[in-house]
Design a protein around this motif. Structure first.
Motif, PDB file in Angstrom:
ATOM      1  N   ASP A  60       1.068  -1.182  -0.346  1.00 42.75           N
ATOM      2  CA  ASP A  60      -0.564  -0.266  -0.017  1.00 42.75           C
ATOM      3  C   ASP A  60       0.359   1.631   0.273  1.00 42.75           C
ATOM      4  O   ASP A  60       0.190   2.396   0.763  1.00 42.75           O
ATOM      5  N   LYS A  63      -0.752   4.237  -1.164  1.00 40.13           N
ATOM      6  CA  LYS A  63      -1.097   5.691  -0.583  1.00 40.13           C
ATOM      7  C   LYS A  63      -0.559   7.062  -0.090  1.00 40.13           C
ATOM      8  O   LYS A  63      -1.110   7.595   0.253  1.00 40.13           O
ATOM      9  N   VAL A  66      -2.613   9.250  -1.514  1.00 34.37           N
ATOM     10  CA  VAL A  66      -3.990   9.617  -1.259  1.00 34.37           C
ATOM     11  C   VAL A  66      -3.823  10.739  -0.258  1.00 34.37           C
ATOM     12  O   VAL A  66      -3.947  10.782   0.615  1.00 34.37           O
ATOM     13  N   LEU A  71      -8.080   9.259   2.316  1.00 32.39           N
ATOM     14  CA  LEU A  71      -7.599   7.884   2.542  1.00 32.39           C
ATOM     15  C   LEU A  71      -8.319   7.263   4.814  1.00 32.39           C
ATOM     16  O   LEU A  71      -8.791   6.224   4.474  1.00 32.39           O
ATOM     17  N   ILE A  85      -8.469   7.017  -4.811  1.00 30.46           N
ATOM     18  CA  ILE A  85      -7.956   5.507  -4.119  1.00 30.46           C
ATOM     19  C   ILE A  85      -7.251   5.172  -5.603  1.00 30.46           C
ATOM     20  O   ILE A  85      -6.559   3.916  -4.732  1.00 30.46           O
ATOM     21  N   HIS A  88      -3.683   3.996  -5.918  1.00 31.20           N
ATOM     22  CA  HIS A  88      -2.288   3.968  -5.177  1.00 31.20           C
ATOM     23  C   HIS A  88      -1.538   2.900  -5.621  1.00 31.20           C
ATOM     24  O   HIS A  88      -0.532   2.749  -5.633  1.00 31.20           O
TER      25      HIS A  88
END
Ligand code: FE2
Length: 294
Positions: A60, A63, A66, A71, A85, A88
């Motif tokens: 991840d 992220k 993001v 998030l 999203i 990512h």
């Protein structure tokens, strides 16, 4: 830079993402551990197993790109937010492309939301196009999301989560991976669910519920805080069982700053070192530190 430092820098990048979200503490570690268990169950060689564990920890990473408002949103995401999203995996690939060891994790990170039925993202790949690392991480990521706490619910039981994996086997998840995941010894799975490290269960904040990460190396009386409500706690250990005692105080801005578990990162990097030994030639060329392997 030495090889161990390069590995540490990879793991540290993933920790940055995790530190931003009060509810996902330990997710990287659990996905890494569960992914390695699947790799063992599938009889994959040690190098592949270590790579899948590393990719599981980093899946991840994207992220980081993001926004917090999306998030950490507790309500339903709008279509536009969901599109954000969905960027990512590609962000992770872009970041990893520029890290000397990024190749080890790039396949797992880029395709962990792809699905065998072609309905996944970012590329809508078909089952045979999805890299093995990503097929495994897709299953362990979903399992951990189901069995972990979220702002709006407690974690689901292991049996129910395994049932759901089986229901979506072949469509959302690779059926071979699901089959192997479901045949892992239940004790091995229980030792990972709701833990953030070996023998280190997550702690629930007595004030507001979200899980609080307590590092494995923390000792009696060490202070910690809930990054959701700001409550301050001291660690209490009785007969090996840890709990949090509210101090009545409120965490300082310094205490609330996201932190990385550097001791865990060092242990993981040491364990992953054999991944580099076999690739020493290209790696030495790249970093120009021939003979340095620690
Ligand atoms: Fe993801």
């Amino acid at each position: 830079m030495k090889s161990l430092d390069l590995l540490r820098s990879l793991y540290s990048m993933a920790s940055v993402v995790e530190a931003r979200d009060a509810y996902t503490g330990g997710h990287c570690w659990r996905v890494a551990q569960l992914s390695e268990l699947v790799a063992i169950e599938m009889n994959l060689d040690e190098r592949t197993r270590l790579r899948i564990g590393l990719a599981g920890f980093l899946h991840d990473l994207g992220k980081v790109g993001v926004p917090d408002a999306i998030l950490n949103k507790t309500g339903k995401l709008t279509d536009d937010e969901y599109e954000v999203i969905k960027t990512h995996p590609s962000i992770a690939a872009e970041v990893l492309k520029h890290h000397p060891l990024g190749d080890l994790a790039i396949n797992g990170a880029l395709a962990h939301h792809e699905r065998p039925d072609g309905k996944g993202y970012p590329n809508g790949l078909s089952e045979t196009q999805i890299h093995l690392d990503a097929s495994i991480i897709s299953v362990t990521d979903a399992f951990d999301a189901m069995t972990s706490y979220r702002p709006y619910r407690n974690g689901m039981g292991v049996d129910k989560a395994l049932d759901i994996l089986q229901q979506h086997s072949g469509s959302q998840f690779n059926s071979n991976v699901v089959e192997h995941f479901c045949s892992i010894d239940r004790h091995d799975i229980d030792a990972i669910v709701l833990h953030s490290d070996h023998h280190t269960p997550m702690q629930v904040c007595p004030n507001c519920g979200p899980v609080v990460v307590v590092y494995k190396e923390m000792e009696q009386g060490d202070m910690t805080c809930c990054r959701n409500c700001g409550g301050e706690f001291s660690l209490f250990i009785e007969q090996g069982v840890r709990s949090l005692k509210p101090t009545g105080g409120v965490a300082t801005p310094e205490q609330l700053q996201p932190t990385a578990d550097h001791k865990l990162i060092s242990r993981l990097a040491h364990r992953a070192l054999p991944l580099l030994k076999k690739d020493l030639t290209w790696w030495q060329k790249l970093v120009g530190t021939a003979g340095s392997s620690s």
